[in-house]
Design a protein around this motif. Structure first.
Motif, PDB file in Angstrom:
ATOM      1  N   UNK A  94     127.576 -34.118  16.773  1.00 41.10           N
ATOM      2  CA  UNK A  94     129.029 -33.874  16.696  1.00 41.10           C
ATOM      3  C   UNK A  94     129.786 -34.565  17.792  1.00 41.10           C
ATOM      4  N   UNK A  95     129.205 -34.535  19.061  1.00 39.14           N
ATOM      5  CA  UNK A  95     129.942 -35.309  20.123  1.00 39.14           C
ATOM      6  C   UNK A  95     129.947 -36.743  19.639  1.00 39.14           C
ATOM      7  N   UNK A  96     128.993 -37.418  18.967  1.00 41.36           N
ATOM      8  CA  UNK A  96     128.853 -38.878  18.902  1.00 41.36           C
ATOM      9  C   UNK A  96     129.764 -38.854  17.603  1.00 41.36           C
ATOM     10  N   UNK A  97     129.534 -38.211  16.614  1.00 40.03           N
ATOM     11  CA  UNK A  97     130.239 -38.337  15.392  1.00 40.03           C
ATOM     12  C   UNK A  97     131.642 -38.216  15.556  1.00 40.03           C
ATOM     13  N   UNK A  98     132.052 -37.456  16.524  1.00 42.24           N
ATOM     14  CA  UNK A  98     133.426 -36.994  16.641  1.00 42.24           C
ATOM     15  C   UNK A  98     134.145 -37.997  17.528  1.00 42.24           C
ATOM     16  N   UNK A  99     133.514 -38.891  18.203  1.00 34.95           N
ATOM     17  CA  UNK A  99     134.087 -39.816  18.473  1.00 34.95           C
ATOM     18  C   UNK A  99     133.991 -41.101  17.995  1.00 34.95           C
ATOM     19  N   UNK A 100     133.857 -41.055  16.638  1.00 29.05           N
ATOM     20  CA  UNK A 100     133.894 -42.259  15.875  1.00 29.05           C
ATOM     21  C   UNK A 100     132.429 -43.104  15.851  1.00 29.05           C
ATOM     22  N   UNK A 101     131.561 -42.730  16.567  1.00 31.00           N
ATOM     23  CA  UNK A 101     130.053 -42.949  16.499  1.00 31.00           C
ATOM     24  C   UNK A 101     129.067 -42.400  15.619  1.00 31.00           C
ATOM     25  N   UNK A 113     131.375 -42.644  24.602  1.00 30.95           N
ATOM     26  CA  UNK A 113     132.607 -41.692  24.813  1.00 30.95           C
ATOM     27  C   UNK A 113     132.215 -40.501  24.225  1.00 30.95           C
ATOM     28  N   UNK A 114     131.807 -40.236  23.259  1.00 28.14           N
ATOM     29  CA  UNK A 114     131.234 -39.087  22.852  1.00 28.14           C
ATOM     30  C   UNK A 114     130.535 -38.079  23.790  1.00 28.14           C
ATOM     31  N   UNK A 115     129.389 -38.682  24.416  1.00 24.35           N
ATOM     32  CA  UNK A 115     128.454 -38.092  25.171  1.00 24.35           C
ATOM     33  C   UNK A 115     129.114 -37.878  26.673  1.00 24.35           C
ATOM     34  N   UNK A 116     129.959 -39.053  26.879  1.00 26.90           N
ATOM     35  CA  UNK A 116     130.727 -38.724  28.251  1.00 26.90           C
ATOM     36  C   UNK A 116     131.375 -37.570  28.292  1.00 26.90           C
ATOM     37  N   UNK A 117     132.007 -37.158  27.037  1.00 24.88           N
ATOM     38  CA  UNK A 117     133.076 -36.009  27.153  1.00 24.88           C
ATOM     39  C   UNK A 117     131.909 -34.872  27.528  1.00 24.88           C
ATOM     40  N   UNK A 118     131.145 -34.748  26.969  1.00 19.94           N
ATOM     41  CA  UNK A 118     130.078 -33.523  27.282  1.00 19.94           C
ATOM     42  C   UNK A 118     129.709 -33.657  28.617  1.00 19.94           C
ATOM     43  N   UNK A 132     137.429 -33.775  14.439  1.00 19.09           N
ATOM     44  CA  UNK A 132     135.815 -33.701  14.648  1.00 19.09           C
ATOM     45  C   UNK A 132     134.969 -33.568  13.384  1.00 19.09           C
ATOM     46  N   UNK A 133     133.743 -33.931  13.388  1.00 20.61           N
ATOM     47  CA  UNK A 133     132.796 -33.785  12.544  1.00 20.61           C
ATOM     48  C   UNK A 133     131.648 -33.048  12.591  1.00 20.61           C
ATOM     49  N   UNK A 134     131.499 -32.074  11.838  1.00 16.14           N
ATOM     50  CA  UNK A 134     130.233 -31.125  11.759  1.00 16.14           C
ATOM     51  C   UNK A 134     128.778 -31.828  11.513  1.00 16.14           C
ATOM     52  N   UNK A 135     127.924 -31.441  12.166  1.00 18.70           N
ATOM     53  CA  UNK A 135     126.670 -31.760  11.578  1.00 18.70           C
ATOM     54  C   UNK A 135     126.187 -30.449  10.486  1.00 18.70           C
ATOM     55  N   UNK A 136     125.772 -31.117   9.538  1.00 23.20           N
ATOM     56  CA  UNK A 136     125.332 -30.273   8.224  1.00 23.20           C
ATOM     57  C   UNK A 136     124.286 -29.508   8.726  1.00 23.20           C
ATOM     58  N   UNK A 137     124.549 -28.077   8.535  1.00 15.38           N
ATOM     59  CA  UNK A 137     123.255 -27.150   8.853  1.00 15.38           C
ATOM     60  C   UNK A 137     122.992 -26.417   7.418  1.00 15.38           C
ATOM     61  N   UNK A 138     122.161 -25.461   7.521  1.00 12.61           N
ATOM     62  CA  UNK A 138     121.647 -24.635   6.461  1.00 12.61           C
ATOM     63  C   UNK A 138     120.117 -24.626   6.297  1.00 12.61           C
ATOM     64  N   UNK A 139     119.947 -23.592   5.267  1.00  9.32           N
ATOM     65  CA  UNK A 139     118.636 -23.345   5.210  1.00  9.32           C
ATOM     66  C   UNK A 139     118.258 -23.154   3.412  1.00  9.32           C
ATOM     67  N   UNK A 140     116.978 -23.792   3.299  1.00  6.40           N
ATOM     68  CA  UNK A 140     116.669 -23.664   1.892  1.00  6.40           C
ATOM     69  C   UNK A 140     115.208 -23.204   1.687  1.00  6.40           C
ATOM     70  N   UNK A 141     115.093 -22.608   0.525  1.00  6.98           N
ATOM     71  CA  UNK A 141     113.915 -21.798   0.531  1.00  6.98           C
ATOM     72  C   UNK A 141     112.900 -22.550  -0.322  1.00  6.98           C
ATOM     73  N   UNK A 142     111.767 -22.725   0.000  1.00  5.46           N
ATOM     74  CA  UNK A 142     110.518 -23.550  -0.550  1.00  5.46           C
ATOM     75  C   UNK A 142     109.403 -22.684  -0.467  1.00  5.46           C
ATOM     76  N   UNK A 143     108.474 -23.289  -1.827  1.00  9.87           N
ATOM     77  CA  UNK A 143     107.312 -22.447  -1.848  1.00  9.87           C
ATOM     78  C   UNK A 143     106.121 -23.225  -1.073  1.00  9.87           C
TER      79      UNK A 143
END
Ligand code: GLC
Length: 440
Positions: free
Chosen positions: A220-227, A245-250, A318-329
């Protein structure tokens, strides 16, 4: 099972080959892309009790959902096997079970980033898409996470998008707007800290412990800085001025104390507790926190005092990282017909609505985000929908475990103080490492 003698091995090999020939003939050519026994048209057979392996239920509502199934299916009861809180530890346990072909777990609650690895290793069963007709009604990005090489291996049950939680009471008091960028957030915190009631509060935390959540926050830090971490061409591209720039901010956040030292140990739950104990002004976390931090049973000190907004970027949204959960067999499950029905039940609109009402976890049904009554009751739904819609996926690669470990180690080495490497060297080395891991 081990076969010591070569003639035994030959006999077994012959038997395997001839049964494969038979199987292929029976499937009419059977181009199932190596999906194991249940190719796209394959039957999911066997009914009876099953075990559902899932990460620790931080929402508190899983029992209600599973009880609803168990009441209606007394002969096909589902037992919950609760795995640890950390995504990486859940993955390790599921993989250990799959490697010994254990029949213990029937349904696996997979993080969206594991589909490729589990499918390619044939630890999960390919699902016949025609048996899951509701897929078209789910958010398309969530369905994409459940596919590998265009084949379906799981069904999305919860999505996830990062949100910026903030103390509305304190921002109002200080007379500052909700920040849209990282520098605005830094300035807003300085103003709140100038208030008597803001003096002791920490400014910001996300998840910075060395585990999957750090891959999320670093991305998110990288994507939110345009990378980008990995570009649209599938190639890593992390040694760029934007990523720097994104990593440096953190890193600066930790160095200046804008991010408290303790946050280097935070996974989702410790961060949530710090926020709801009133110790954080801004907090990046997933939607499940909304319901818990608003509880009025005394567990939260900030019920009614906070709100959510979109994640801030470095100089824009900013740009979120996509999260979530899927059910598999699990490929090795015995009662696969029951497993498939349980997945349909848990992913149904009715169950997801019941879950939203109790937990504020992100549903995967598109309709629930547009339901006026739900929106009125749960103001986080609109920013959440926007967060998910513009979220960026983590690399969809078979060696995901190695890729995320490389990212976690690099990011952790730069964030912990004293740091192992400066941000520039961190990204140069990470680029080399990722290039050796992601070769397609
Ligand atoms: C949440 C997300 C998941 C992510 C994890 C990181 O559970 O849904 O996708 O990998 O957090 O900790």
């Amino acid at each position: 099972m081990r076969f010591e003698r070569s003639h035994t091995r030959k006999a077994v090999a012959l038997a395997v080959v001839s049964s494969l020939v038979l199987l292929t003939a029976a499937c009419g050519g059977g181009d199932d892309g190596g999906s194991g026994n249940n190719g796209s048209g394959g039957a999911l057979e066997g009914r009876g009790p099953i075990k559902f392996a899932t990460g620790k239920d931080t929402s508190g509502n899983l029992k209600n959902q599973v009880d609803a199934w168990n009441t209606q299916h007394p002969d096909e009861k589902v037992e919950v096997a609760e795995l640890p809180e950390s995504a990486d530890q859940q993955r390790n346990q599921m993989i250990s079970n799959a490697q010994i072909k254990s029949t213990e777990f029937s349904v696996l609650n997979l993080d969206v980033v594991w589909t490729a690895e589990f499918a390619a290793n044939r630890w999960i069963t390919e699902l016949p898409q025609d048996q899951f007709p509701d897929l078209g009604k789910l958010l398309p990005t969530t369905v994409d996470t459940a596919k590998y090489r265009d084949k379906l291996y799981a069904v999305p049950v919860t999505s996830d998008g990062g949100l910026l939680y903030y103390r509305k009471d304190l921002l109002d008091k200080a007379g500052v707007e909700v920040p849209k960028t990282w520098p605005e957030m830094v300035a807003a915190c300085a103003k709140v800290k100038a208030l008597p009631e803001g003096k002791a509060i920490n400014c910001y935390a996300g998840q910075f412990e060395k585990y999957e959540g750090l891959t999320v926050n670093f991305s998110e830090a990288v994507n939110g800085a345009g990378g980008v971490v990995v570009g649209d061409d599938g190639k890593p591209n992390v040694d760029t001025p934007e990523a720097l720039a994104g990593l440096t901010a953190l890193v600066e956040g930790f160095k200046t104390g804008f991010i408290p030292k303790a946050a280097i140990t935070y996974q989702e739950e410790p961060g949530r507790r710090a926020f709801q104990d009133g110790n954080l002004l801004f907090h990046r976390n997933w939607p499940y926190v909304y319901a818990l931090a608003n509880k009025t049973d005394g567990s939260s000190k900030i019920a009614g005092k906070f709100a959510v907004a979109a994640l801030p970027g470095l100089s824009g949204p900013g740009v979120s990282t996509l999260g979530g959960h899927n059910y598999a067999i699990s490929e090795f499950a015995t009662n696969k017909a029951t497993a498939a029905d349980f997945i349909k039940f848990m992913s149904s609109e009715e169950r997801q609505k019941a879950n939203v009402e109790k937990t504020s976890q992100a549903p995967t049904w598109a309709s629930l985000y547009d339901d006026p009554a739900l929106n009125k009751q749960f103001p986080y739904l609109a920013p959440l929908k926007a967060s998910i819609a513009s979220a960026k996926s983590r690399p969809k690669v078979v060696k995901y475990g190695d890729v995320t470990t490389a990212i976690q180690e690099a990011a952790y080495g730069a964030l912990k103080q004293p740091a192992e490497k400066d941000p520039k060297q961190t990204l140069t080395d990470l680029q080399t490492k990722l290039s050796s891991l992601i070769t397609q």
